[in-house]
Design a protein around this motif. Structure first.
Motif, PDB file in Angstrom:
ATOM      1  N   LYS A  36      10.848  -1.819 -12.923  1.00  0.00           N
ATOM      2  CA  LYS A  36       9.970  -2.699 -12.131  1.00  0.00           C
ATOM      3  C   LYS A  36       9.723  -2.112 -10.742  1.00  0.00           C
ATOM      4  N   ASN A  37      10.785  -1.716 -10.075  1.00  0.00           N
ATOM      5  CA  ASN A  37      10.644  -1.169  -8.726  1.00  0.00           C
ATOM      6  C   ASN A  37       9.888   0.159  -8.718  1.00  0.00           C
ATOM      7  N   MET A  38      10.119   0.969  -9.768  1.00  0.00           N
ATOM      8  CA  MET A  38       9.416   2.243  -9.837  1.00  0.00           C
ATOM      9  C   MET A  38       7.910   2.021 -10.019  1.00  0.00           C
ATOM     10  N   ASN A  39       7.520   1.028 -10.823  1.00  0.00           N
ATOM     11  CA  ASN A  39       6.104   0.721 -11.034  1.00  0.00           C
ATOM     12  C   ASN A  39       5.445   0.223  -9.749  1.00  0.00           C
ATOM     13  N   ILE A  40       6.184  -0.617  -9.003  1.00  0.00           N
ATOM     14  CA  ILE A  40       5.655  -1.128  -7.732  1.00  0.00           C
ATOM     15  C   ILE A  40       5.422   0.025  -6.761  1.00  0.00           C
ATOM     16  N   ASN A  41       6.428   0.893  -6.647  1.00  0.00           N
ATOM     17  CA  ASN A  41       6.313   2.028  -5.724  1.00  0.00           C
ATOM     18  C   ASN A  41       5.248   3.016  -6.172  1.00  0.00           C
ATOM     19  N   SER A  42       5.099   3.187  -7.490  1.00  0.00           N
ATOM     20  CA  SER A  42       4.056   4.075  -8.011  1.00  0.00           C
ATOM     21  C   SER A  42       2.672   3.531  -7.696  1.00  0.00           C
ATOM     22  N   SER A  43       2.510   2.195  -7.822  1.00  0.00           N
ATOM     23  CA  SER A  43       1.228   1.562  -7.484  1.00  0.00           C
ATOM     24  C   SER A  43       0.913   1.725  -6.001  1.00  0.00           C
ATOM     25  N   ASN A  44       1.928   1.537  -5.156  1.00  0.00           N
ATOM     26  CA  ASN A  44       1.740   1.699  -3.709  1.00  0.00           C
ATOM     27  C   ASN A  44       1.383   3.143  -3.367  1.00  0.00           C
ATOM     28  N   MET A  45       2.014   4.101  -4.059  1.00  0.00           N
ATOM     29  CA  MET A  45       1.720   5.510  -3.805  1.00  0.00           C
ATOM     30  C   MET A  45       0.281   5.837  -4.196  1.00  0.00           C
ATOM     31  N   ASN A  46      -0.172   5.300  -5.340  1.00  0.00           N
ATOM     32  CA  ASN A  46      -1.539   5.554  -5.788  1.00  0.00           C
ATOM     33  C   ASN A  46      -2.551   4.920  -4.829  1.00  0.00           C
ATOM     34  N   LYS A  47      -2.221   3.731  -4.300  1.00  0.00           N
ATOM     35  CA  LYS A  47      -3.119   3.080  -3.344  1.00  0.00           C
ATOM     36  C   LYS A  47      -3.221   3.913  -2.061  1.00  0.00           C
ATOM     37  N   SER A  48      -2.082   4.451  -1.600  1.00  0.00           N
ATOM     38  CA  SER A  48      -2.105   5.310  -0.403  1.00  0.00           C
ATOM     39  C   SER A  48      -2.907   6.575  -0.660  1.00  0.00           C
ATOM     40  N   LEU A  49      -2.775   7.136  -1.872  1.00  0.00           N
ATOM     41  CA  LEU A  49      -3.568   8.323  -2.227  1.00  0.00           C
ATOM     42  C   LEU A  49      -5.059   8.018  -2.190  1.00  0.00           C
ATOM     43  N   GLU A  50      -5.438   6.855  -2.709  1.00  0.00           N
ATOM     44  CA  GLU A  50      -6.848   6.465  -2.706  1.00  0.00           C
ATOM     45  C   GLU A  50      -7.375   6.351  -1.283  1.00  0.00           C
ATOM     46  N   ARG A  51      -6.588   5.727  -0.411  1.00  0.00           N
ATOM     47  CA  ARG A  51      -7.017   5.556   0.974  1.00  0.00           C
ATOM     48  C   ARG A  51      -7.069   6.882   1.721  1.00  0.00           C
ATOM     49  N   LEU A  52      -6.104   7.760   1.446  1.00  0.00           N
ATOM     50  CA  LEU A  52      -6.082   9.070   2.103  1.00  0.00           C
ATOM     51  C   LEU A  52      -7.246   9.932   1.650  1.00  0.00           C
ATOM     52  N   SER A  53      -7.600   9.850   0.382  1.00  0.00           N
ATOM     53  CA  SER A  53      -8.685  10.689  -0.144  1.00  0.00           C
ATOM     54  C   SER A  53     -10.066  10.171   0.246  1.00  0.00           C
ATOM     55  N   SER A  54     -10.206   8.849   0.417  1.00  0.00           N
ATOM     56  CA  SER A  54     -11.506   8.271   0.771  1.00  0.00           C
ATOM     57  C   SER A  54     -11.675   8.084   2.275  1.00  0.00           C
ATOM     58  N   GLY A  55     -10.540   7.914   2.983  1.00  0.00           N
ATOM     59  CA  GLY A  55     -10.621   7.651   4.418  1.00  0.00           C
ATOM     60  C   GLY A  55     -10.843   6.190   4.743  1.00  0.00           C
ATOM     61  N   PHE A  56     -10.911   5.335   3.698  1.00  0.00           N
ATOM     62  CA  PHE A  56     -11.152   3.913   3.906  1.00  0.00           C
ATOM     63  C   PHE A  56      -9.925   3.087   3.530  1.00  0.00           C
ATOM     64  N   ARG A  57      -9.651   2.074   4.338  1.00  0.00           N
ATOM     65  CA  ARG A  57      -8.595   1.129   4.002  1.00  0.00           C
ATOM     66  C   ARG A  57      -9.063   0.178   2.913  1.00  0.00           C
ATOM     67  N   ILE A  58     -10.362  -0.156   2.957  1.00  0.00           N
ATOM     68  CA  ILE A  58     -10.948  -1.057   1.967  1.00  0.00           C
ATOM     69  C   ILE A  58     -11.866  -0.250   1.056  1.00  0.00           C
ATOM     70  N   ASN A  59     -11.451  -0.048  -0.189  1.00  0.00           N
ATOM     71  CA  ASN A  59     -12.264   0.680  -1.161  1.00  0.00           C
ATOM     72  C   ASN A  59     -12.883  -0.239  -2.203  1.00  0.00           C
ATOM     73  N   SER A  60     -12.393  -1.463  -2.287  1.00  0.00           N
ATOM     74  CA  SER A  60     -12.956  -2.473  -3.184  1.00  0.00           C
ATOM     75  C   SER A  60     -12.676  -3.837  -2.581  1.00  0.00           C
ATOM     76  N   ALA A  61     -13.376  -4.850  -3.067  1.00  0.00           N
ATOM     77  CA  ALA A  61     -13.213  -6.188  -2.516  1.00  0.00           C
ATOM     78  C   ALA A  61     -11.786  -6.695  -2.668  1.00  0.00           C
ATOM     79  N   SER A  62     -11.077  -6.209  -3.704  1.00  0.00           N
ATOM     80  CA  SER A  62      -9.705  -6.681  -3.930  1.00  0.00           C
ATOM     81  C   SER A  62      -8.734  -6.179  -2.870  1.00  0.00           C
ATOM     82  N   ASP A  63      -9.083  -5.119  -2.167  1.00  0.00           N
ATOM     83  CA  ASP A  63      -8.187  -4.600  -1.129  1.00  0.00           C
ATOM     84  C   ASP A  63      -8.059  -5.570   0.041  1.00  0.00           C
ATOM     85  N   ASP A  64      -9.170  -6.208   0.405  1.00  0.00           N
ATOM     86  CA  ASP A  64      -9.183  -7.186   1.497  1.00  0.00           C
ATOM     87  C   ASP A  64     -10.496  -7.948   1.387  1.00  0.00           C
ATOM     88  N   ALA A  65     -10.459  -9.091   0.692  1.00  0.00           N
ATOM     89  CA  ALA A  65     -11.693  -9.822   0.386  1.00  0.00           C
ATOM     90  C   ALA A  65     -12.458 -10.212   1.648  1.00  0.00           C
TER      91      ALA A  65
END
Length: 278
Positions: A16-45
């Motif tokens: 469970k903890n590994m999946n949570i941390n993996s999801s957080n790592m992927n979200k950070s990768l998305e933000r680092l690669s795009s330069g945006f904190r908000i990449n979809s409405a679900s990030d911050d409606a």
């Protein structure tokens, strides 16, 4: 704690903890690669809704800025034409003043009248020829209220009106100088008054064009400030803090690696049950 092979709670918790941390790592990768904190409405409606509205506002302001620049170019085109007409009217005043003097004879007045005729013809050519994108500006066919949209809203506060209805031709409906006669002293004397009146009208109209150019320059400056502030607002809401995201990514990456190791350990603990059968 009982030893069980059906349910490995340590393994479940580690996964469970590994999946949570993996999801957080992927979200950070998305933000680092795009330069945006908000990449979809679900990030911050809420942030997404506000930034989307501001981006629309920015687009309208950019279009309004272009309109303002083109309006300025249009008015300057008209003003430059009036400037040349004014110069020629001043020259006509000089010719009329010379022709009105008794020290000039018929031959001299004929030459002065010839130059005046050329100038009158050129005035008409400029007045009938000056246009912007096909719209005539100096022949009297323009609208008395030409409206430019220089703001984001459909209101009078976001519009500038310029009058292009003045007629700068030599006709009676325009400057009224087509009939000046420099071949006689009396005709030249009358022409002086006619040209003075025409010049007064020219300077008034040219001053109105100058005022419009100044107004549009202030509009352009204000639009530039508005676009700057809107862009800053969008950046504050939507852009990623790259230092923070890199720190979060590093933390999540370490936790994923640790979680993978702990999951392996938890899975190995079930093997300890086999020692009971030896």
């Amino acid at each position: 704690m009982p030893m069980s092979v059906q349910t490995n709670m340590g393994s479940i918790s580690a996964l469970k903890n590994m999946n949570i941390n993996s999801s957080n790592m992927n979200k950070s990768l998305e933000r680092l690669s795009s330069g945006f904190r908000i990449n979809s409405a679900s990030d911050d409606a809420a942030g997404y809704a506000i930034s989307a509205k501001l981006q629309g506002e920015k687009g309208k302001l950019e279009a309004a800025s272009q309109n303002s620049l083109q309006a300025t170019a249009m008015v300057k085109t008209a003003e430059s034409g009036v400037n040349e007409i004014e110069n020629m009217v001043r020259r006509l005043q000089v010719l009329a003043t010379q022709a009105a003097s008794a020290n000039n004879g018929a031959n001299e007045r004929t030459k002065l009248a010839g130059e005046a005729a050329n100038l009158l013809g050129q005035i008409d050519k400029i007045a009938n020829g000056v246009n912007y994108n096909g719209t005539k500006l100096l022949d009297g066919s323009g609208a008395s209220t030409t409206t430019f949209q220089v703001g984001a809203a459909n209101s009078a506060n976001d519009q500038v009106a310029v009058d292009f209805s003045a007629d700068f031709t030599t006709a009676t409906t325009g400057l009224g100088i087509a009939a000046i006669d420099l071949t006689t002293a009396s005709g030249a004397a009358t022409a002086i008054d006619t040209l003075n009146t025409a010049l007064d009208g020219l300077t008034t109209d040219r001053a109105s064009f100058g005022a419009a150019v100044n107004q549009l320059s202030y509009v352009s400056a204000n639009l530039a400030t508005q676009m700057e502030q809107v862009s800053a607002s969008i950046s504050t809401i939507k852009d990623a803090d790259m230092a923070k995201e890199m720190a979060d990514f590093t933390k999540s990456q370490v936790l994923v690696q640790a979680g993978t190791s702990m999951l392996a350990q938890a899975n190995q603990s079930s093997q300890n049950v086999l020692s009971l059968f030896r």
